[in-house]
Scaffold this active site. Structure first.
Site, PDB file in Angstrom:
ATOM      1  N   HIS A 695       0.833  -1.200   0.000  1.00 20.18           N
ATOM      2  CA  HIS A 695       0.000   0.000   0.000  1.00 20.18           C
ATOM      3  C   HIS A 695       0.868   1.251   0.000  1.00 20.18           C
ATOM      4  CE1 HIS A 695      -3.328  -2.542   2.111  1.00 20.18           C
ATOM      5  NE2 HIS A 695      -3.335  -2.689   0.798  1.00 20.18           N
ATOM      6  N   PHE A 720      -8.592  -4.054  22.723  1.00 23.45           N
ATOM      7  CA  PHE A 720      -8.157  -5.447  22.806  1.00 23.45           C
ATOM      8  C   PHE A 720      -7.168  -5.686  21.663  1.00 23.45           C
ATOM      9  CE2 PHE A 720     -12.246  -5.236  24.870  1.00 23.45           C
ATOM     10  CZ  PHE A 720     -12.081  -6.042  25.992  1.00 23.45           C
ATOM     11  N   PRO A 722      -4.268  -8.216  20.088  1.00 22.21           N
ATOM     12  CA  PRO A 722      -3.620  -9.531  20.152  1.00 22.21           C
ATOM     13  C   PRO A 722      -2.102  -9.390  20.112  1.00 22.21           C
ATOM     14  CG  PRO A 722      -4.477  -9.133  17.955  1.00 22.21           C
ATOM     15  CD  PRO A 722      -4.925  -7.969  18.800  1.00 22.21           C
TER      16      PRO A 722
END
Length: 1022
Positions: A695, A720, A722
Site C-alpha cells: 500500500h 483489545f 492480540p
C-alpha cells in the site's frame, strides 16, 4: 507506491528548469557523477571545469544529514576530491533514517515564515518561496527540503536538497519530469530482478511488487494482496525468521496467467541459485480474493514450478499454499497435483485454515496439518443444505430487524445554516440505490446477486454511467429472470432520471477518477462516493477530500475494494463471489463491524468474524493510499452510534497517525463499545533498510507511525490487542463470547438464504456443465496466453521465419509446409496482386471508390467479380485437369471431350497474352516450380494441353489461374481452397486502387454514353 524519493541531482535539475521566480537562483550547478569504476582522465575530458573550479563532493544516495555525518567535502580542488573519496567511497556508514517534514503556505510566507528575515532579503525570499511552492504543486512533489538555503544580495543559493515526487502523477508530469530514475533506499542494493518486476508492474493493470531483502535466505514468499503480504512478513518475523526472510513482494489485481508465471519464475530463479543447509521454504499465501480467479493465477505458478522442478528438488524446497476466493478449490487441486507429479513437497490449505497458520508449519513451530478435503468447486455453496462451513451455534444477531427501520434509510442529517452538510451515520440500508460509473458488468451482477440473496425487494443498482457508449440498456439477472438497467453517457442524465440514488461507485480509471468524482459532487443527492481506482495522484485525492468535506459527502477510497453491509448493500466486488458471501454469512447482519485499509484483508476479516462470532454487521475497506477519503475514526464513530453494532474490529497498518485518534476516543469515553485492533507492519522495524510495502500509505516516516508503537498505544488506551495477527481470531472470539455471556448480544436462529442460479460462464469455468459447441475450429486458438495457428504458437511462427506463405499453410492446409512451398505461395500472392485498372475487379473497386464508398465496400465490390471467367478459375482448373489426368485421358482426348461437351477448359486462354506474347508471371512461376518441386505431373499434363490449344489459337495459353491451380495440385492435392490464393493476392491490388483513387481525389464515376450501345426496342404506341 506513490511518493518516491529522487536523487538530489534530479531534484535540483527539476527546480532549476521549472521554477518561476523573480529571485535570482545563483548556483545552477554543474555536476559529475563518480563511482568506484570512474575513469578520471575521461571524466576530466568530459568536464574540464573540474580542473578550474572549487568543488563540493557528497554522496547522492538518499542519505539524510550528510553534513553531520562528515559526508560533505567543501571548497576542494580535484586532487582534494580524490583524497576525500579514498576514505569514503564504497565504505559502510552508519546513517540515521528518521525524516522531517517541511510545509509551505504561499499565502502566509511574509507574515509567518519570514518574520525574522532581514528586511532587505524579504522580497527576494518571498518570491523564491512562492515560486518554490508553485513548483512543488505543479510537479507533484510530495516532499521537498532545502537545507541549507543561502541568501545573499546576489540571489538565492540552493545547497542541499532532499525530495520525493508522486510517481502516480507520471501521466500528468511526464513532459516536465523527463525520464526519472528512482534510486533504491540507502543501504540496499538494486537488483535487476526488482527492475524486471517493476517493468512488468508498469505494463500491467495488476500490481506486481518485489523487494529482495536477503538473497541467501531460506524463507521465500509469493503472496497475493498488498495487506496480506505485510501480514505474512509480520508473522515470519514474529516467529524468528527475520534473518532468513529473503524477499518481500505481492501480486494482486487479477494478474493474467502469463504475468503470474513471469513473477513466479523470477522468484523460483532467485531462490534456486544458492543452496541452504536446512533447505528452503516457499510460502504461497494470500487472503480470500474478492475478484481474482485463483485457479487462473495458480496456473501461472504451476507452469513455473514445472519449469523449475529439478532445481527446486535439488535445493530441497518445501512449498506451503493457503488461498481462498473465486475458484480457489480448483486452484488448490491443481497445486496439490503438481506436487504429486513432480515429487516436490507441496502442502495445500484453503479458507478453513487460518491465513498465517502455514507460516508456523513452514518454520516448524506447529505440526503440518492434515490437508482437509475441500469441495471440488464453488457450486457447493449455491444450494440450501444443512452442512457447510462450521459457524458458532449462536449465529444471527437480534439486530437483524434493525435494517428494516426507516431510520436506517436516512441518508443525511439536517444541517445548520452556514455549516457544511453533516455526514450520514448510516451510509447504506436495504433501500440504498447506487449508480455505477464504468462498464463493470461483472461487479454489477455480483451486487445484484447479493441483493437477491439478501431478499432485497429491488436491485441496489439503479443505473450505470459510461461516457464511451451511447445511452442504452444493459441486460443483467435478478435471480432467475433477466432485467435491463439503463446506461447513460453522462452523470447529469443519470442523476436527473434517478433522484433516489445517493451512492456512486466509481470504477473510473486513475486518469479519469478525479474529474468524474468532482462532477458527481455537483449533485447534492449523492452522499457517499466509492473510488475503486488505485494510483490517483495524492494532490488530486486531497482536493477531492477537501470538496467532500465542504459538501458533507463520505468518500470511501481511493485504492479500495469498497465495503459491505450484510443484508443491505454490497459495493462492487467486495466480499468476493456468492460462494464466499454464503460461507461468510454475509447475506444477513451480525453484531461485529470492522474497518480495514486492505481490501483483500477485509474479505479475510469476513471469514474470521463469521467463524468466531455471529457475523459481520458492516465492513469498510478505506483503501491503502496515504490520504484515504475517510479514515478509521470516521467509521468507528459511525459504528459507535449504530445500535446494531455490539463490537468493533479495526485492522490498521504501519504509516500515518489515524489509529491514535481511536486511542483518544477510547480514553475520552467517546468510544465505549469493545474495540479489537491490530496494526500490521510490525516487521518494518526489524528490517535493516526501508521497505515500501504494497500500500502507498504503508510507510512510517517517524517512530510513532510504526505498527509496534501504534499497537502499544492502542493496548494502553484500552483496546483489545492480540500479540500477533495469528491470534486476532482468538481475541475476537473471546470478546464476542463475553458479550454473549453478558446478554449484550442475543443470538437469533439462522434463516437460510434463497438460492441464486450460477451464471453459465462461471459454471463452464468450473467444469460443471457441458453443451454442444455452435462452432468448431481446428486452425486457430486465441484463448490462452498465446495465439496458436494449427497447433503452432505465434512466437514459434516468428522464430521459425516461415513467412506469410508458411502462415497461410498453417491456416489453410493445417500443416507446416516446406520452405519451397512457402516461397511458392508468396510468389503466387505477388503475381496475382494486381493486373491493372482495366480488369473487371479493379474497375468495380475504382467505381465504388469514386462514388465515395468506404474501403470495405469498394474491396467487396471488386471481389464479387471474381469467378470462373475472372480470376476464380483456380479451383475449376485444378478439378478439370486432375480429373482428366487421374482418369488416364490423353491430353488430346481431354481437349476433344471438353469441346464435345461444349465446356470451356478452365485456366486456358487470355484476352491479351498469347504464345507469341507470353505472360511473364506464368514464366517466373514455371521456372521456380520446375526447379524446386519434387514432381510436376499435373503441370506437365497441362502444358501438353496448352500445346494442343495454342495450335488452334495462339491466345489459348495456360494462364496464371490455370498454372497456379495445377501447380498447387502438385503441391497439395485436394486442398479445395485455391481460389483463395487469387482472392487474397488480388485484395492487395484492389486496396491499392482504392487508395490511389482517394489520393487522386477522383470524383463520382459515370460511364460515358459513347461507350454504351443502346439497343432498346422500337417505340411502341398504344
Amino acid at each position: 507506491m506513490s511518493a518516491k524519493a529522487i536523487s538530489e541531482q534530479t531534484g535540483k535539475e527539476l527546480l532549476y528548469k521549472h521554477i518561476c521566480t523573480t529571485a535570482a537562483v545563483q548556483n545552477r550547478f554543474r555536476y559529475a557523477n563518480v563511482t568506484a569504476e570512474t575513469d578520471w582522465e575521461r571524466l576530466v575530458q568530459d568536464h574540464p571545469w573540474l580542473l578550474t573550479e572549487r568543488l563540493v563532493v557528497k554522496p547522492d544516495q538518499l542519505i539524510k544529514r550528510r553534513g553531520k555525518l562528515g559526508l560533505v567535502g567543501v571548497n576542494l580542488d580535484l586532487k582534494g576530491v580524490k583524497e576525500w573519496l579514498k576514505t569514503r567511497l564504497m565504505k559502510e556508514t552508519m546513517v540515521r533514517t528518521d525524516t522531517q517534514t517541511t510545509l509551505l503556505d504561499a499565502d502566509t510566507v511574509k507574515s509567518q515564515l519570514l518574520t525574522h528575515a532581514p528586511a532587505d532579503k524579504k522580497e527576494m525570499l518571498t518570491s523564491f518561496l512562492v515560486g518554490l511552492f508553485n513548483l512543488y504543486e505543479d510537479l507533484y512533489f510530495t516532499y521537498l527540503e532545502i537545507n541549507p538555503l543561502v541568501v545573499t544580495k546576489d540571489g538565492v543559493y540552493v545547497l542541499d536538497m532532499a525530495a520525493k515526487i508522486d510517481a502516480t502523477a507520471d501521466y500528468l508530469c511526464k513532459a516536465k519530469w523527463g525520464e526519472v530514475e528512482f534510486p533504491p533506499p540507502f543501504g540496499r542494493e538494486a537488483y535487476p530482478e526488482e527492475a524486471y518486476i517493476a517493468d512488468l508492474d508498469a505494463k500491467s493493470g495488476a500490481s506486481l511488487k518485489l523487494t529482495l531483502l536477503n538473497p541467501r535466505g531460506r524463507i521465500w514468499t509469493m503472496v497475493a494482496g498488498g495487506g496480506a503480504s505485510v501480514v505474512y512478513s509480520d508473522t515470519i518475523c514474529d516467529l524468528g525468521g527475520v534473518n532468513e526472510l529473503a524477499n518481500y513482494g505481492e501480486y494482486s489485481g487479477a494478474p493474467s496467467e502469463q504475468q503470474t508465471y513471469d513473477y513466479a519464475k523470477t522468484i523460483l530463479s532467485l531462490m534456486t541459485r544458492e543452496k541452504h543447509p536446512d533447505g528452503k521454504v516457499l510460502i504461497i499465501g494470500g487472503s480470500i480474493a474478492n475478484f481474482t480467479n485463483v485457479a487462473a493465477t495458480f496456473k501461472g505458478i504451476v507452469r513455473a514450478i514445472k519449469d523449475y522442478q529439478n532445481p527446486l528438488k535439488e535445493h530441497e524446497v518445501t512449498i506451503f499454499v493457503r488461498r481462498g476466493g473465486p475458484n480457489y478449490q480448483e486452484g488448490l487441486r491443481v497445486m496439490g497435483e503438481i506436487g504429486k507429479t513432480t515429487g516436490i513437497p507441496i502442502h495445500v490449505f484453503g479458507t478453513e485454515t487460518h491465513m498465517t497458520a502455514i507460516v508456523g508449519m513452514a518454520l516448524g513451530h506447529r505440526p503440518i496439518a492434515t490437508e482437509p478435503c475441500v469441495a471440488a468447486h464453488t457450486a457447493n455453496f449455491l444450494l440450501n443444505t444443512s452442512g457447510g462451513t462450521i459457524t458458532p451455534a449462536s449465529s444471527r444477531s437480534a439486530s437483524f430487524s434493525e435494517v428494516k427501520t426507516v431510520a436506517e434509510n436516512s441518508s443525511a442529517q439536517k444541517t445548520c445554516a452556514g455549516l457544511p452538510p453533516a455526514k450520514s451515520t448510516t451510509l447504506f440500508s436495504n433501500l440504498t440505490k447506487a449508480v455505477v460509473w464504468g462498464m463493470q458488468t461483472r461487479a454489477v451482477q455480483g451486487m445484484l446477486d447479493f441483493d437477491y440473496v439478501c431478499s432485497r425487494q429491488e436491485p441496489s443498482v439503479a443505473a450505470m454511467v459510461y461516457p464511451f457508449t451511447g445511452d442504452h440498456k444493459q441486460k443483467f439477472y435478478w435471480g432467475h429472470k433477466e432485467i435491463l438497467l439503463p446506461v447513460y453517457k453522462n452523470m447529469a442524465d443519470a442523476m436527473k432520471k434517478h433522484p433516489e440514488v445517493d451512492v456512486l461507485i466509481s470504477f473510473a480509471s486513475l486518469r479519469s477518477a478525479y474529474d468524474s468524482t468532482i462532477e458527481t459532487m455537483q449533485h447534492p443527492q449523492i452522499r457517499t462516493i466509492v473510488i475503486i481506482a488505485e494510483g490517483i495522484p495524492e494532490a488530486l485525492t486531497r482536493k477531492i477530500i477537501r470538496m467532500a468535506e465542504e459538501k458533507g459527502v463520505t468518500i470511501i477510497g481511493p485504492a479500495t475494494v469498497g465495503g459491505i453491509k450484510p443484508g443491505c448493500f454490497k459495493i462492487g466486488n467486495t466480499g468476493g463471489m456468492l460462494d464466499n458471501i454464503l460461507a461468510s454469512k454475509l447475506y444477513r447482519p451480525g453484531s461485529v463491524a470492522y474497518v480495514s485499509r486492505s481490501g483483500g484483508m477485509s474479505n479475510e476479516l469476513n471469514n474470521i468474524i463469521s467463524r468466531t462470532t455471529d457475523g459481520v454487521y458492516e465492513g469498510v475497506a478505506i483503501g491503502g493510499d496515504r490520504y484515504p477519503g475517510s479514515v478509521f475514526m470516521d467509521h468507528v464513530l459511525r459504528y459507535q452510534d449504530t445500535a446494531g453494532v455490539k463490537m468493533i474490529v479495526v485492522l490498521g497498518e504501519i504509516g500515518g497517525n489515524e489509529e491514535y485518534k481511536i486511542c483518544k476516543g477510547i480514553k475520552e469515553g467517546r468510544i465505549t463499545k469493545p474495540v479489537v485492533c491490530w496494526c500490521i507492519g510490525t516487521c518494518a522495524t526489524l528490517f535493516s533498510s526501508e521497505v515500501q510495502f504494497g500500500h502507498a500509505g504503508a510507510c512510517a516516516n517517524q517512530a510513532s507511525e510504526t505498527a509496534v508503537a501504534k499497537n502499544k498505544a492502542l493496548e494502553e488506551a484500552g483496546a483489545f490487542v492480540p500479540k500477533s495477527f495469528d491470534e486476532l481470531g482468538d481475541v475476537i472470539k473471546s470478546v464476542y463470547d463475553n458479550l454473549v455471556a453478558k446478554g449484550v448480544i442475543v443470538p437469533s436462529k439462522e434463516v437460510p438464504p434463497p438460492t441464486v442460479p450460477m451464471d453459465y460462464s462461471w459454471a463452464r469455468e468450473l467444469g460443471l456443465i457441458r453443451k454442444p459447441a455452435s462452432f468448431m475450429t481446428s486452425i486457430c486458438d486465441e484463448r490462452g496466453q498465446e495465439l496458436i495457428y494449427a497447433g503452432m504458437p505465434i512466437t514459434e511462427v516468428f522464430k521459425s521465419e516461415i513467412g506469410l506463405g508458411g502462415t497461410l499453410g498453417l491456416l489453410w492446409f493445417q500443416r507446416r509446409l516446406p520452405r519451397y512451398a512457402c516461397q511458392f505461395i508468396e510468389m503466387c500472392l505477388m503475381v496475382t496482386a494486381d493486373h491493372g485498372p482495366a480488369v473487371s475487379g479493379a474497375h468495380n473497386t475504382i467505381v465504388c471508390a469514386r462514388a465515395g464508398k468506404d474501403l470495405i465496400s469498394s474491396l467487396t465490390s471488386g471481389l464479387l467479380t471474381i469467378g470462373d471467367r475472372f480470376g476464380g478459375a483456380l479451383d475449376a482448373a485444378a478439378k478439370q485437369f486432375s480429373k482428366a489426368f487421374d482418369s488416364g485421358m490423353l491430353p488430346m482426348e481431354f481437349v476433344n471431350k471438353m469441346k464435345k461437351d461444349g465446356k470451356l477448359i478452365m485456366g486456358i486462354g487470355h484476352r491479351v497474352k498469347s504464345i507469341n506474347n507470353p505472360d511473364m508471371r506464368v514464366q517466373i512461376l514455371k521456372d521456380f516450380v520446375k526447379q524446386h518441386f519434387p514432381a510436376t505431373q499435373l503441370l506437365d499434363y497441362a502444358l501438353e494441353v496448352e500445346k494442343i490449344t495454342t495450335s488452334k489459337k495462339p491466345n489459348l495459353i495456360l494462364n496464371v489461374d490455370g498454372f497456379i491451380g495445377v501447380a498447387f495440385v502438385d503441391l497439395l492435392r485436394n486442398c479445395g481452397a485455391l481460389n483463395g490464393i487469387f482472392v487474397l493476392g488480388r485484395s492487395m491490388g484492389f486496396i491499392g486502387h482504392y487508395l490511389d483513387q482517394k489520393r487522386l481525389k477522383q470524383g463520382l464515376y459515370r460511364h460515358p454514353w459513347d461507350d454504351i450501345s443502346y439497343v432498346l426496342p422500337e417505340h411502341m404506341t398504344m
